[in-house]
Design a protein around this motif. Sequence first.
Motif, PDB file in Angstrom:
ATOM      1  N   PRO A  76       7.500  49.494  24.935  1.00 29.32           N
ATOM      2  CA  PRO A  76       8.204  50.625  25.552  1.00 29.32           C
ATOM      3  C   PRO A  76       8.003  51.907  24.750  1.00 29.32           C
ATOM      4  CG  PRO A  76       9.763  49.156  24.467  1.00 29.32           C
ATOM      5  CD  PRO A  76       8.406  48.516  24.373  1.00 29.32           C
ATOM      6  N   THR A  77       7.987  53.031  25.464  1.00 29.91           N
ATOM      7  CA  THR A  77       7.915  54.347  24.819  1.00 29.91           C
ATOM      8  C   THR A  77       9.294  54.993  24.898  1.00 29.91           C
ATOM      9  OG1 THR A  77       7.309  55.470  26.859  1.00 29.91           O
ATOM     10  CG2 THR A  77       5.501  54.604  25.503  1.00 29.91           C
ATOM     11  N   ALA A  78       9.443  56.142  24.269  1.00 31.21           N
ATOM     12  CA  ALA A  78      10.729  56.851  24.277  1.00 31.21           C
ATOM     13  C   ALA A  78      11.141  57.240  25.690  1.00 31.21           C
ATOM     14  CB  ALA A  78      10.653  58.091  23.393  1.00 31.21           C
ATOM     15  N   SER A  79      10.179  57.465  26.569  1.00 28.81           N
ATOM     16  CA  SER A  79      10.496  57.877  27.933  1.00 28.81           C
ATOM     17  C   SER A  79      10.886  56.701  28.828  1.00 28.81           C
ATOM     18  CB  SER A  79       9.306  58.598  28.555  1.00 28.81           C
ATOM     19  OG  SER A  79       8.231  57.684  28.737  1.00 28.81           O
ATOM     20  N   GLY A  80      10.771  55.487  28.310  1.00 25.97           N
ATOM     21  CA  GLY A  80      11.108  54.318  29.106  1.00 25.97           C
ATOM     22  C   GLY A  80       9.908  53.672  29.774  1.00 25.97           C
ATOM     23  N   SER A  81       8.760  54.342  29.752  1.00 30.36           N
ATOM     24  CA  SER A  81       7.553  53.731  30.314  1.00 30.36           C
ATOM     25  C   SER A  81       6.957  52.781  29.272  1.00 30.36           C
ATOM     26  CB  SER A  81       6.545  54.818  30.694  1.00 30.36           C
ATOM     27  OG  SER A  81       6.144  55.527  29.551  1.00 30.36           O
TER      28      SER A  81
END
Length: 149
Positions: free
Chosen positions: A14-19
Motif C-alpha cells: 500500500p502507498t500513502a494514498s491507499g493505492s
Amino acid sequence: MSDERPVFGCHRVPTASGSFRPDEPIMWLSCEAGAGVTRIAVAGEVDLSNAHLLTELVETAVAASAPLVVIDLSEVGFFGAYGTNALVLAQRMLARQGRRLILHRPSPVVRRVLDVTGTLTAFEVVDRPALPAVDDRWARPVVPTRSGS
C-alpha cells in the motif's frame, strides 16, 4: 551486473494514498561457482531484512570446493550493521576451512561502514577491475584512509 534483475515474487504494497504499487526487491544476489573461484555479486541494499540471504549464499559457496570466494560489493548502495555481520561470518566460515575470502571493489558505502566498525582491515580487498586467479597473491588487507564524513 546487467540491468535485468530476476523477480522472485510480485507483491503489492500500500502507498500513502491507499493505492497499491509493486514491491521492488531491494537486494540482488548472484553466484557463479567454478572449480577455483566462487564469485558472489551483491547489488542494492544490505540490511536487517535481507543480510541473512547473503550469509546463506556464502554457506552454500562454502559447501563447494573452491579455495577462493570473491564477493563483489561494487553495486551496494546501502550497507547496515547486519551486512557487516554477514561478511564477518563468511570470513570465519571460510577461514575455518583454510580458504580465502576477497571483497571485490566495495562501494564507498560498504567501505565506510567497514572502516567505522573497525572490520575493514580484517578483509582482503581488491579494488582492481580484474579479479585474481586462485594462486595470485596480490590481494592484500587495506589500510583505511581518513576521508571526511
